[in-house]
Design a protein around this motif. Structure first.
Motif: not given
Lengths: 295, 252
Positions: A178, A184-186, A191, B52, B82, B85-86, B90, B92, B96-98, B108, B111-112, B161-162, B165
């Motif tokens: 997780f 990896a999403l920055g 956060q 990354n 950060a 990585r945007r 990546m 995996f 590995n979903p949240f 996600y 939002r971040i 998800r990747a 962004i």
């Protein structure tokens, strides 16, 4: 061969006995509380017992009164106040230990936090009288600092080790994947902690707080020493209070045996038992739900 | 190489004292699929995670040499990791979903990034799920927990998800290794679709997969880049004996 089988059976029986003993003890305590408090409810209407705030069992000129509401509210105030202080600090400390601190700091800090749990409650109560109380009195301009706030602060200190230690375990058991996905999403580490790790560990953290609450509700000596012992409905955290536990501890030593007053004290014990039982059960259910989700 | 998106030169990577990548020099072209193959422990995942800087989290790791992305060294002094990585997404090996809803998983990254506009987020989530070929399967299940999806769906969710962004590069670390053949096929078709918009680098253990999906293939062994060429050449007439032995299955 046969001797091995006998030994297995013996060990099996021994452990079964231990397990049963615990269940038996719990049932026994509950039975004694119920049995001893029943006579009280023959004399005292249940409505008065639970909803009146006048506790005056030794009244000589008027009718004795057995209302525990003021104590119930006091216990609630002191425990909830303690949690309000302990949860932010405890969860913050757990997050620090699991995500920020390096290995050396963690290896030293975690045992220290756990040692804090071993400090006798009378010592904490003593600190409440000589240290926290005078401080509260000075800050708020009161004649003395023995009040609900003092009790809440001290109970917060006592609940902290449980909350820190178990919350840290919960944060630690959040799968690393997780964290990687979030980074990896920055996302920054901060956060990731706030948006992924704490939500994922939330039920574990809640369970930790509930266990801390269980400890706070049942604590006696500290609140007896530090809260001022005054049974009246508190209007604010700066009023002196007396919790249910403190009432039992103070009065049970002097009450005439087998009187309504004596039985009523057991009635308070029964109410306490029921509260802590449900708090613990709720935390257990949450904890199990959490472990299932994490698999 | 013309149109190189990434230029890696003399790149070394260490875990403590052990050197797991040795003098890697490779140019990765834009809008192509570059496959990385090699036996277990050859450093292919480490290489991917260097692009990354996901290896940064490992204690005692150290990088040497340079990785230029659009002409800027990602290991430079004042690089915003950060932000990097945007730009370099990546996926995996294990999906590995949240533990959140399907929708929130995709949202996600937005939002971040501080995006609050509800319509923008909804629109982007839908587009990302469409791009990941998952929309039709989950459009009525956006509020469900992501764990309720099948393994293949979860992996495509991670891809969505990747994508949400809008990265420029997509790193995929054996994205289909835990999936059944049907789900694998879906992911492979998806990769073909995605390379129109993204530069894709995919690590795979499965040589047939590398042959099917990648335009270029790099063969790694024991931390070294042995050979790097157009995929058809690597698989039909490799110039190195080692490469030939590996792709014909003599070891690995």
């Amino acid at each position: 061969m046969a001797r091995h089988a006998h030994k297995e059976k013996l060990i099996h029986g021994l452990f079964l006995l231990n397990g049963l003993l615990v269940v038996f003890l719990l049932a026994g305590i509950f039975a004694v509380l119920v049995k001893t408090s029943i006579p009280a409810f023959r004399e005292i209407p249940l409505g008065q017992f639970l909803f009146s705030s006048v506790w005056n069992p030794t009244a000589t000129f008027t009718k004795p009164s057995y209302g525990i509401l003021a104590m119930l509210v006091s216990t609630f105030m002191v425990s909830v106040g303690a949690l309000a202080i302990a949860i932010p600090i405890g969860v913050g400390a757990a997050a620090y230990l699991s995500d920020v601190a390096n290995r050396h700091v963690r290896e030293i800090a975690k045992p220290i936090v756990e040692i804090l749990a071993g400090i006798p409650s009378v010592v904490i109560g003593f600190l409440g009288i000589v240290l926290v109380g005078p401080m509260i009195a000075r800050i708020f301009g009161l004649p003395n600092g023995l009040n609900a706030l003092n009790g809440a602060i001290l109970l917060a200190v006592m609940a902290l080790p449980t909350i820190v230690s178990l919350s840290e375990d919960a944060l630690k058991s959040v799968p690393r994947s997780f964290q990687e996905a979030s980074l990896a999403l920055g996302a920054t580490h901060w956060q990731t902690l706030v948006k992924v790790k704490i939500p994922a560990a939330l039920s574990g953290i809640i369970a930790a707080c509930m266990l801390g609450m269980g400890r706070a509700v049942g604590e006696t000596m500290t609140v007896l020493m530090a809260t001022g012992c005054s049974i009246k409905m508190p209007a604010s955290f700066l009023d002196s209070v007396q919790t249910m536990t403190a009432t039992i501890a103070i009065e049970l030593g002097e009450v005439p045996y087998n009187t309504t007053h004596y039985y009523a004290l057991f009635g308070i014990g029964l109410v306490l038992f029921i509260i802590t039982f449900f708090v613990n059960m709720a935390s257990d259910i949450i904890l199990h739900k959490y472990q299932r989700v994490m698999k | 190489m013309k149109n190189a998106k990434i230029n890696v030169s003399k790149f070394n990577f260490y875990y403590g004292d052990s050197r797991v990548l040795k003098d890697i020099t490779i140019d990765i072209p834009e809008n192509r699929v570059t496959g990385i193959i090699g036996p277990s422990g050859c450093g292919k995942s480490t290489f991917l995670r260097s692009l990354n800087r996901m290896n940064d989290v490992i204690l005692g790791s150290r990088a040497e040499g340079s990785v230029m992305l659009d002409g800027r060294d990602i290991y430079g002094r004042d690089v915003d990791v950060a932000g990097l990585r945007r730009k370099v997404g990546m996926v995996f090996q294990k999906s590995n979903p949240f533990p959140k809803s399907v929708f929130e998983n995709v949202a996600y990254g937005l939002r971040i990034d501080g995006i609050k506009d509800k319509y923008f987020i909804e629109e982007r989530v839908e587009r990302s799920l469409r791009d990941a070929a998952l929309w039709s399967e989950v459009k009525d299940r956006l509020r469900d927990n992501a764990f309720e999806l099948s393994g293949g769906q979860q992996q495509r969710l991670c891809i969505a998800r990747a994508l949400a962004i809008e990265p420029e590069i997509l790193l995929m670390d054996e994205p289909a290794s835990a999936l059944d053949p049907t789900a694998t096929l879906k992911i492979e078709e998806l990769i073909q679709e995605l390379k129109k918009k993204y530069t894709i680098i995919i690590v795979t253990h499965n040589m047939q997969q590398a042959a099917r999906v990648s335009d270029l293939t790099a063969f790694f062994m024991l931390g070294e880049l042995v050979e790097y060429d157009i995929t058809s050449i690597i698989f039909t007439k490799p110039s190195k004996k080692l490469t030939e032995d590996y792709i014909t299955g003599r070891f690995g």
